[in-house]
Design an enzyme around this catalytic site. Sequence first.
Site, PDB file in Angstrom:
ATOM      1  N   ASP A 147       2.049   6.744   3.105  1.00 42.59           N
ATOM      2  CA  ASP A 147       1.607   7.886   2.308  1.00 42.59           C
ATOM      3  C   ASP A 147       0.623   8.789   3.025  1.00 42.59           C
ATOM      4  O   ASP A 147       0.374   9.912   2.604  1.00 42.59           O
ATOM      5  CB  ASP A 147       0.970   7.398   1.006  1.00 42.59           C
ATOM      6  CG  ASP A 147       1.970   6.715   0.087  1.00 42.59           C
ATOM      7  OD1 ASP A 147       3.168   7.061   0.168  1.00 42.59           O
ATOM      8  OD2 ASP A 147       1.560   5.838  -0.689  1.00 42.59           O
ATOM      9  N   ASP A 153      -3.443  12.140   2.653  1.00 35.75           N
ATOM     10  CA  ASP A 153      -3.584  11.892   1.218  1.00 35.75           C
ATOM     11  C   ASP A 153      -5.038  11.541   0.919  1.00 35.75           C
ATOM     12  O   ASP A 153      -5.907  12.381   1.025  1.00 35.75           O
ATOM     13  CB  ASP A 153      -2.615  10.796   0.779  1.00 35.75           C
ATOM     14  CG  ASP A 153      -2.440  10.733  -0.733  1.00 35.75           C
ATOM     15  OD1 ASP A 153      -3.039  11.562  -1.440  1.00 35.75           O
ATOM     16  OD2 ASP A 153      -1.709   9.855  -1.211  1.00 35.75           O
ATOM     17  N   ASP A 201      -7.613   4.562  -1.246  1.00 37.53           N
ATOM     18  CA  ASP A 201      -6.911   4.413  -2.524  1.00 37.53           C
ATOM     19  C   ASP A 201      -6.827   2.935  -2.856  1.00 37.53           C
ATOM     20  O   ASP A 201      -6.401   2.129  -2.023  1.00 37.53           O
ATOM     21  CB  ASP A 201      -5.487   4.969  -2.444  1.00 37.53           C
ATOM     22  CG  ASP A 201      -5.434   6.488  -2.569  1.00 37.53           C
ATOM     23  OD1 ASP A 201      -6.505   7.119  -2.482  1.00 37.53           O
ATOM     24  OD2 ASP A 201      -4.328   7.032  -2.731  1.00 37.53           O
ATOM     25  N   ARG A 209     -13.254  13.133  -6.145  1.00 34.71           N
ATOM     26  CA  ARG A 209     -12.935  11.700  -6.135  1.00 34.71           C
ATOM     27  C   ARG A 209     -13.924  10.887  -5.294  1.00 34.71           C
ATOM     28  O   ARG A 209     -13.574  10.326  -4.276  1.00 34.71           O
ATOM     29  CB  ARG A 209     -11.521  11.445  -5.636  1.00 34.71           C
ATOM     30  CG  ARG A 209     -10.444  12.086  -6.472  1.00 34.71           C
ATOM     31  CD  ARG A 209      -9.064  11.696  -5.989  1.00 34.71           C
ATOM     32  NE  ARG A 209      -8.017  12.352  -6.755  1.00 34.71           N
ATOM     33  CZ  ARG A 209      -6.711  12.224  -6.512  1.00 34.71           C
ATOM     34  NH1 ARG A 209      -6.304  11.439  -5.527  1.00 34.71           N
ATOM     35  NH2 ARG A 209      -5.831  12.861  -7.252  1.00 34.71           N
TER      36      ARG A 209
END
Length: 403
Positions: free
Chosen positions: A200, A224, A228, A280
């Site tokens: 990703d 990205d 994560d 984030r």
Amino acid sequence: MELAKLRLFFLFSFAALIPYLSANINEVDEVWRRRAEEAMQTTEQYYDPNPVAIASHLNMKVQDLSKQTAARRGLLNAESGQCEATNPIDSCWRCKENWAENRQALAGCALGFGIKATGGKGGKIYEVTDPSDNDMENPKGKKTIDGRGANVHIANGAGFMLQFVQNVIIHGIHIHNISPRSGGMIRDSVDHVGKRGQSDGDAVSIFGSSNIWLDHLTLSQAHDGLIDAIQASTAITISNCHFSNHDKAILLGASDTFTEDKKMQVTVAFNRFDKGLVQRMPCVRFGFAHVVNNDYNQWKMYAIGGLKSPTILSQGNRFYASDNQNAKEVTKRMNCSPEEGKSWIWRSEGDVFLNGAYFNSSGDPKKQIEYQMDDVIKPKPGTEVERITKFAGALVCKPGQKC
């Protein structure tokens, strides 16, 4: 992958493998099915029904170090060759001259939800001195990564994928300019080679994994996210990292329908979120995030966000907003009505707000009694965060010397 002056140490640990079939797996075979079945069992095992107890333990360690430091001020001076450990994780190892001879002792230094991460403790040590370990079907070993004493860069290619694993520590490296890469046949355990699809483009992707500790990483510029953690990953600590120059820093939970992420518990501590970040830091779905003693500097959209009623405990952070009048709020609630967002348990305690920054707290204040919040020992106040996070990111360490 760029490996500059590479002397990277790996601690072997053929860890138990653990939830969910997708994430770049092209061919789902019996091995992956078995791991998916084991996944939730492991998540249940490491899910703590009283997360504030873990937060309390971390806060107590911060307080203990503060008392010790106050008692011997003037002793610590990094530039004079002495050690300056400014938080309890660093004080566990940085002031020991023999850290390079006893690398496995690092496994006892984690705090927060990732405190049980053992990495390759007890396994063999494998030293990498060149980038020739590029046979994905027959790598030189499964590894936990310790970059201390080297200048290690993972760059200009794929990042790390931690999928269905337990007990991983990644420490002391630079990860930047990460992009998607094609998959192929890749060995993912001692006894299995599987076909993987394209990555990703995350710097670090944690998928269905538990007992993970990421410490002293320098992260920037990925296709990205920088970090994560998804699919019921839990028992994670992200500490002493330096984040900069990227849109999406940390995502905890990626699906509005995957309710098993309610078991996700993550500590974000002693990090520096520097200029050039947009959002984030982290963004949380469903789970519990303890965000403590981090330094936030001029985010472009928001700092801490959430969806699907997560619990966020923000303690002793320093929030310095940019001059953009539309980016003063630290928090952002998404995909919910204003009334629904008011019920989410988001707390700010001992945080410092500069240049117009503000935190929009929510939830019933009485809820904290259920979590025994009265017993939580406060972390250091936000006024001390610049010192606490002074050495965030990959360190320059020399074997035989205090780091």
